[in-house]
Design a protein around this motif. Sequence first.
Motif, PDB file in Angstrom:
ATOM      1  N   PRO A 273       0.706  -0.952  -0.145  1.00 49.99           N
ATOM      2  CA  PRO A 273       0.182   0.108   0.100  1.00 49.99           C
ATOM      3  C   PRO A 273       0.762   1.403   0.213  1.00 49.99           C
ATOM      4  O   PRO A 273       1.609   1.359   0.254  1.00 49.99           O
ATOM      5  CB  PRO A 273      -0.919   0.049   1.106  1.00 49.99           C
ATOM      6  N   GLN A 274       0.577   2.074  -0.909  1.00 48.26           N
ATOM      7  CA  GLN A 274       1.768   3.035  -0.605  1.00 48.26           C
ATOM      8  C   GLN A 274       0.572   5.022  -0.254  1.00 48.26           C
ATOM      9  O   GLN A 274       1.689   5.146   0.591  1.00 48.26           O
ATOM     10  CB  GLN A 274       1.570   3.737  -2.078  1.00 48.26           C
ATOM     11  N   VAL A 275      -0.493   4.270   0.337  1.00 47.98           N
ATOM     12  CA  VAL A 275      -1.063   5.538   1.214  1.00 47.98           C
ATOM     13  C   VAL A 275      -0.626   4.631   2.842  1.00 47.98           C
ATOM     14  O   VAL A 275      -0.969   3.574   3.405  1.00 47.98           O
ATOM     15  CB  VAL A 275      -2.105   5.572   1.037  1.00 47.98           C
ATOM     16  N   HIS A 276       0.228   5.954   3.106  1.00 48.41           N
ATOM     17  CA  HIS A 276       0.513   5.298   4.721  1.00 48.41           C
ATOM     18  C   HIS A 276       0.884   6.644   6.056  1.00 48.41           C
ATOM     19  O   HIS A 276       0.413   7.765   5.489  1.00 48.41           O
ATOM     20  CB  HIS A 276       2.037   4.440   5.041  1.00 48.41           C
ATOM     21  N   CYS A 277       1.006   6.322   7.047  1.00 47.56           N
ATOM     22  CA  CYS A 277       1.343   7.845   7.465  1.00 47.56           C
ATOM     23  C   CYS A 277       2.859   6.837   8.892  1.00 47.56           C
ATOM     24  O   CYS A 277       2.383   5.657   8.905  1.00 47.56           O
ATOM     25  CB  CYS A 277       0.100   8.102   8.612  1.00 47.56           C
ATOM     26  N   HIS A 278       3.404   7.988   9.673  1.00 48.20           N
ATOM     27  CA  HIS A 278       4.418   7.436  10.693  1.00 48.20           C
ATOM     28  C   HIS A 278       4.413   7.544  12.008  1.00 48.20           C
ATOM     29  O   HIS A 278       3.379   8.239  12.205  1.00 48.20           O
ATOM     30  CB  HIS A 278       5.717   8.546   9.805  1.00 48.20           C
ATOM     31  N   SER A 279       4.517   7.139  12.221  1.00 46.51           N
ATOM     32  CA  SER A 279       4.415   6.993  13.962  1.00 46.51           C
ATOM     33  C   SER A 279       5.679   7.655  14.583  1.00 46.51           C
ATOM     34  O   SER A 279       5.530   7.928  15.765  1.00 46.51           O
ATOM     35  CB  SER A 279       5.327   5.876  14.402  1.00 46.51           C
ATOM     36  N   TRP A 280       6.570   8.791  13.183  1.00 50.90           N
ATOM     37  CA  TRP A 280       7.334   9.911  13.906  1.00 50.90           C
ATOM     38  C   TRP A 280       7.107  10.299  13.287  1.00 50.90           C
ATOM     39  O   TRP A 280       6.604  10.707  12.108  1.00 50.90           O
ATOM     40  CB  TRP A 280       8.543   9.225  14.431  1.00 50.90           C
ATOM     41  N   ASP A 281       7.131  12.328  13.605  1.00 56.88           N
ATOM     42  CA  ASP A 281       7.092  13.449  12.602  1.00 56.88           C
ATOM     43  C   ASP A 281       8.766  13.664  12.241  1.00 56.88           C
ATOM     44  O   ASP A 281       9.317  12.954  12.379  1.00 56.88           O
ATOM     45  CB  ASP A 281       8.050  14.669  13.972  1.00 56.88           C
ATOM     46  N   LEU A 282       8.316  13.780  10.703  1.00 55.73           N
ATOM     47  CA  LEU A 282       9.613  13.604   9.705  1.00 55.73           C
ATOM     48  C   LEU A 282       9.636  15.260   9.249  1.00 55.73           C
ATOM     49  O   LEU A 282       8.838  15.754   9.069  1.00 55.73           O
ATOM     50  CB  LEU A 282       8.559  12.988   8.574  1.00 55.73           C
TER      51      LEU A 282
ATOM     52  N   ALA B  61       7.768  19.335   6.110  1.00 56.78           N
ATOM     53  CA  ALA B  61       7.409  19.024   7.425  1.00 56.78           C
ATOM     54  C   ALA B  61       6.256  17.649   7.124  1.00 56.78           C
ATOM     55  O   ALA B  61       4.954  18.037   6.226  1.00 56.78           O
ATOM     56  CB  ALA B  61       7.406  19.486   8.397  1.00 56.78           C
ATOM     57  N   LEU B  62       6.355  16.067   7.791  1.00 57.98           N
ATOM     58  CA  LEU B  62       4.178  15.813   8.172  1.00 57.98           C
ATOM     59  C   LEU B  62       4.493  15.623   9.485  1.00 57.98           C
ATOM     60  O   LEU B  62       5.911  14.929  10.079  1.00 57.98           O
ATOM     61  CB  LEU B  62       4.837  14.701   7.156  1.00 57.98           C
ATOM     62  N   PRO B  63       3.591  15.539  10.246  1.00 61.13           N
ATOM     63  CA  PRO B  63       3.175  15.319  11.332  1.00 61.13           C
ATOM     64  C   PRO B  63       3.248  13.529  11.593  1.00 61.13           C
ATOM     65  O   PRO B  63       2.370  13.157  10.712  1.00 61.13           O
ATOM     66  CB  PRO B  63       3.123  15.837  12.546  1.00 61.13           C
TER      67      PRO B  63
END
Length: 218
Positions: free
Chosen positions: A75-84, A148-150
């Motif tokens: 899957p290409q849509v994702h979110c991180h557990s970390w601020d980037l 930045a991505l939260p």
Amino acid sequence: MDYPALERAARRHATAELTRHAAAELDLIASGRRALRAVRHPLGFVCLPILRDGHDGVCVHVFGPPEAQPDRSVPQVHCHSWDLTSTVLYGRLDNRRVHVDDDSGEPTHRVFEVLSDPSGVDELRPTERLVRCRPGAGQTSARGQSYALPAGEFHTSVVPDGRPTATLVLGRTLPGRVDLSLGPPSAAGHRMVRRACDATQTARIARAALRRIHEPEP
């Protein structure tokens, strides 16, 4: 590499300073003075893990080499557990945010937890959460620009014109967060393995990235 110093540079938008740090690390890897192995990421880039220090991490992501061909089943849509916070070293990267609304009636996707083992195995576990996706704002960043991505922001990253691209990524993991991705509502859980490059491949990737950093943008 000093994470707090890099973080301060990122807050000042001192992209030239961040690029110099990245180039210095790539030079160490390319020359063999630093024993580090690049990792093929299933989302279609090669990761050079420059620093791992508790909740903080620094990577160089290289898009384009053959070692980075993506697994199309991921899957290409994702979110991180970390601020980037990411700085484009060369090329262009398009980050497209995705709005995710809970919808058990006519969902488009199921949410999967991504549990990563230090051995390089990622386990995607389906959750009970069914959602509907809506496209959000896009942001294209070019050489010398940062974005930045939260943590928790669903998105997908694309190289818009296929041009070789690399980014310096700073990440700080937030307690209690889990990496997530989206898949078909009926999809089962599965595992993926992140394959490490050998020393020769890693040095070649670092040399190519270093060369492009010092080349003028076409």
